[in-house]
Design a protein around this motif. Sequence first.
Motif, PDB file in Angstrom:
ATOM      1  N   ARG A 274      30.076  27.109  48.078  1.00 53.51           N
ATOM      2  CA  ARG A 274      30.375  26.734  49.273  1.00 53.51           C
ATOM      3  C   ARG A 274      29.666  27.092  50.416  1.00 53.51           C
ATOM      4  NH1 ARG A 274      34.141  29.484  52.463  1.00 53.51           N
ATOM      5  NH2 ARG A 274      34.988  31.337  51.382  1.00 53.51           N
ATOM      6  N   GLY A 275      28.872  28.370  50.234  1.00 53.39           N
ATOM      7  CA  GLY A 275      28.086  29.096  51.187  1.00 53.39           C
ATOM      8  C   GLY A 275      26.775  28.429  51.013  1.00 53.39           C
TER       9      GLY A 275
ATOM     10  N   LYS B  71      29.467  34.568  51.862  1.00 52.09           N
ATOM     11  CA  LYS B  71      30.811  34.405  51.894  1.00 52.09           C
ATOM     12  C   LYS B  71      31.475  35.629  51.152  1.00 52.09           C
ATOM     13  CE  LYS B  71      31.126  30.208  53.745  1.00 52.09           C
ATOM     14  NZ  LYS B  71      31.286  30.335  55.213  1.00 52.09           N
ATOM     15  N   GLN B  72      30.719  36.659  50.825  1.00 50.58           N
ATOM     16  CA  GLN B  72      31.105  37.876  50.111  1.00 50.58           C
ATOM     17  C   GLN B  72      31.632  38.926  50.905  1.00 50.58           C
ATOM     18  OE1 GLN B  72      30.727  37.461  46.579  1.00 50.58           O
ATOM     19  NE2 GLN B  72      30.181  35.319  46.935  1.00 50.58           N
TER      20      GLN B  72
ATOM     21  N   ALA C  47      28.275  23.076  49.108  1.00 48.50           N
ATOM     22  CA  ALA C  47      29.006  22.476  48.376  1.00 48.50           C
ATOM     23  C   ALA C  47      30.653  22.822  48.169  1.00 48.50           C
ATOM     24  CB  ALA C  47      28.422  21.923  47.062  1.00 48.50           C
ATOM     25  N   THR C  48      31.556  22.752  48.997  1.00 50.69           N
ATOM     26  CA  THR C  48      33.063  23.164  48.432  1.00 50.69           C
ATOM     27  C   THR C  48      33.738  22.210  47.683  1.00 50.69           C
ATOM     28  OG1 THR C  48      33.062  23.632  50.897  1.00 50.69           O
ATOM     29  CG2 THR C  48      35.044  23.602  49.742  1.00 50.69           C
TER      30      THR C  48
ATOM     31  N   ASP D 291      36.262  20.190  46.001  1.00 50.35           N
ATOM     32  CA  ASP D 291      37.787  20.024  46.290  1.00 50.35           C
ATOM     33  C   ASP D 291      38.655  19.912  45.260  1.00 50.35           C
ATOM     34  OD1 ASP D 291      37.291  19.592  49.123  1.00 50.35           O
ATOM     35  OD2 ASP D 291      36.028  17.579  48.162  1.00 50.35           O
TER      36      ASP D 291
ATOM     37  N   GLU E  85      36.447  30.930  41.310  1.00 46.83           N
ATOM     38  CA  GLU E  85      36.712  30.355  42.770  1.00 46.83           C
ATOM     39  C   GLU E  85      37.008  31.740  43.736  1.00 46.83           C
ATOM     40  OE1 GLU E  85      40.188  27.904  43.519  1.00 46.83           O
ATOM     41  OE2 GLU E  85      40.739  28.005  41.456  1.00 46.83           O
TER      42      GLU E  85
ATOM     43  N   ASN F  29      41.673  33.640  46.134  1.00 47.69           N
ATOM     44  CA  ASN F  29      42.264  32.544  46.878  1.00 47.69           C
ATOM     45  C   ASN F  29      42.039  31.055  45.922  1.00 47.69           C
ATOM     46  OD1 ASN F  29      43.703  31.312  48.893  1.00 47.69           O
ATOM     47  ND2 ASN F  29      42.161  31.517  50.617  1.00 47.69           N
ATOM     48  N   ARG F  30      42.905  31.079  45.026  1.00 48.83           N
ATOM     49  CA  ARG F  30      42.666  29.937  44.012  1.00 48.83           C
ATOM     50  C   ARG F  30      43.355  28.493  44.241  1.00 48.83           C
ATOM     51  NH1 ARG F  30      45.647  33.689  39.485  1.00 48.83           N
ATOM     52  NH2 ARG F  30      47.224  33.340  40.688  1.00 48.83           N
ATOM     53  N   LEU F  31      42.493  27.810  45.298  1.00 49.54           N
ATOM     54  CA  LEU F  31      42.947  26.741  45.670  1.00 49.54           C
ATOM     55  C   LEU F  31      42.869  25.841  44.649  1.00 49.54           C
ATOM     56  CD1 LEU F  31      41.188  26.428  49.106  1.00 49.54           C
ATOM     57  CD2 LEU F  31      43.406  27.065  48.727  1.00 49.54           C
TER      58      LEU F  31
ATOM     59  N   GLU G   2      45.451  26.073  42.031  1.00 45.36           N
ATOM     60  CA  GLU G   2      46.822  25.633  42.441  1.00 45.36           C
ATOM     61  C   GLU G   2      46.995  24.260  42.508  1.00 45.36           C
ATOM     62  OE1 GLU G   2      48.059  27.308  46.254  1.00 45.36           O
ATOM     63  OE2 GLU G   2      47.272  29.184  45.742  1.00 45.36           O
ATOM     64  N   ARG G   3      45.763  23.361  42.915  1.00 42.27           N
ATOM     65  CA  ARG G   3      46.065  22.019  43.002  1.00 42.27           C
ATOM     66  C   ARG G   3      46.037  21.454  41.637  1.00 42.27           C
ATOM     67  NH1 ARG G   3      40.995  21.756  47.389  1.00 42.27           N
ATOM     68  NH2 ARG G   3      42.280  22.402  48.969  1.00 42.27           N
TER      69      ARG G   3
ATOM     70  N   ARG H 267      47.808  31.469  55.073  1.00 49.31           N
ATOM     71  CA  ARG H 267      48.506  30.854  53.983  1.00 49.31           C
ATOM     72  C   ARG H 267      49.370  31.610  53.259  1.00 49.31           C
ATOM     73  NH1 ARG H 267      47.327  28.086  48.723  1.00 49.31           N
ATOM     74  NH2 ARG H 267      46.109  29.765  48.260  1.00 49.31           N
TER      75      ARG H 267
ATOM     76  N   TYR I  86      38.754  25.394  52.303  1.00 46.87           N
ATOM     77  CA  TYR I  86      37.820  26.097  53.032  1.00 46.87           C
ATOM     78  C   TYR I  86      36.729  25.289  53.694  1.00 46.87           C
ATOM     79  CZ  TYR I  86      38.183  29.979  49.487  1.00 46.87           C
ATOM     80  OH  TYR I  86      38.627  31.305  49.010  1.00 46.87           O
TER      81      TYR I  86
ATOM     82  N   GLY J 103      28.851  24.596  53.792  1.00 47.73           N
ATOM     83  CA  GLY J 103      28.341  25.577  54.282  1.00 47.73           C
ATOM     84  C   GLY J 103      28.610  26.234  55.729  1.00 47.73           C
TER      85      GLY J 103
ATOM     86  N   TYR K 113      28.642  35.855  56.318  1.00 48.35           N
ATOM     87  CA  TYR K 113      28.542  37.523  56.018  1.00 48.35           C
ATOM     88  C   TYR K 113      27.063  37.717  55.747  1.00 48.35           C
ATOM     89  CZ  TYR K 113      33.717  38.064  56.140  1.00 48.35           C
ATOM     90  OH  TYR K 113      34.761  38.184  56.480  1.00 48.35           O
TER      91      TYR K 113
END
Lengths: 436, 106
Positions: free
Chosen positions: A40-41, A47-48, A128-129, A131, A159, A162-164, A167-168, B82, B94, B98, B103
């Motif tokens: 996604r970054g 994002k680390q 690319a996040t 979904d 992921e 934070n296991r979205l 969960e979904r 959350r 999220y 991007g 960070y």
Amino acid sequence: MSSTSIPSKFDVAVVGAGPAGSATAYLLAKKGFKVLLVERGRGLGDKQLFGGRVYAQPLREVWPELDKEAPIQRWVTRERVSLVSGDKALTLEFKGGERKSFTALLPQLVAWMQRKAEQAGAIFATEATVDEIMFKDGKAVGIRSGNDVVYADVTVDAEGVNRLLLERAGIVPRLSPDHIALGVKEVLRTGSSQLEAAFGIGSDEGVAWVVVGDVTRGVPGGGFIYTNKDTVSIGVVIHLKHAINAIESGQLNNHVYELVEGFRLHPYFRNLWHGATISEYGGHLTIEGGLSFAPKRLVYPGLLVVGDAAGLLLSTGINYRGVDYAVYSGKLAAEAIEYAASHGGLTYDNLLEYERKVKDSFMYRDLVRHRAVEMLMNDPTMFSKLAEVFIGLFSQMFEQDYSVPTPYEAFTGALTEHNMSLNKLMSYMITAVRGL
Amino acid sequence: MSATVQATNKQSPEPKPMKLEDILQSDVWNVDEEPHIVVDYSKCEKCPTKPCIYLCPAGCYTLAGNRVVFSYEGCVECGTCRVICPMDAITWNYPKSGHGIMYRFT
């Protein structure tokens, strides 16, 4: 993830290019699998965030060139543990010398891992996040990001905590504060010569420092310090369940950032980074009690779960192992997929090899062996009380005017001062020793 | 005597915590136009403890009087809000494409 540039069918789709996902993608691409690594970054490790130290050996199994090539900040040669109570502190130092663990800036280290995966032939899709993980007849068949869909024989969920997506998919319940801690971190720029002088180390040395006691205002958790080349990573970790309780009871009425600032400015520590500027600030969730956090299975039809998402992180209060566990679980996932492919195909039964490998690994064994730590972490009074009693003991021993107490007097004096019975202390100690 | 004390104080003044908004100046974001987190304020009104005010490390949740005000721009994407929200008032994703925190040193 543009559908024009990326083929729509892969052998393996890996969700998340952190340590676990990057290692999985690297090893599979090297073996000739058609791999998509989705992040996604922006593909810069951006994002680390972690505490600051990585254990090297599990990583060397994936990248034997690690010591020469990876962006290592400092090899850890000194371990320090401090108990803090008010302005007083008690510190124990171990000087080692083996190259067992190193400090790192995780964005840099992960960017290196991502490049390795890409060089090995994995398609690396950034910005690319994802979904959802798509299922058909109970089997994972691929992933969706916005309007883009990619199919894969196997999806690897890397992921993170934070296991979205899990969960979904109904695989795990909603993230609960029970097994989650929040880490808040500051990176302080001091310059390498000031850093080495302040910590009393050579240019080829590094310090990993765990702090227990007052830094988290009695909320179970602790503080950490890791020396980088010319910066120092500091932070606090607090157990979210207890933080909520402490807010409800009025015990905690500070913003969590004030805990980090209190730590940065603590009279015992602040001269280590005197005059430093804060070069970055951030927060990240982490796992307490990996086995309770783990999903019921690590393999589902068409789906493997690795890294933090799989609960594979060890947190004992003294030792924290996340990045190496993540990488190692990625290695086991890659080996299991290779095994399955050479034993008749990527079927559920064949992929169960991953679960067997995890259960046979040092990670699972250690998570089981250190389970008692959960009990330890679940008694909020214990941390602060233990720190207070030990600090009290040393205070009695060293802070004198005329009379020198016998060790027995110092000990009983410290117990009385902090309303602690010998029985209670012993039971705490036994729990602590068993747990640690 | 008092002069000596003063001189000592001058040399090492008691350091003060920085403001969170100043600390956050060290971070870099690529801010999305769309919020990735949506808060149902009607639920916040009934929330007795509002732990988000204390535990969001980026201070995205603030109080205006007794009302919670959320801003997504400075979010560090940790997911704490959350997890801790007792009212289930937070729809959390999220950022897309991007966007969000970038960070470099953590």
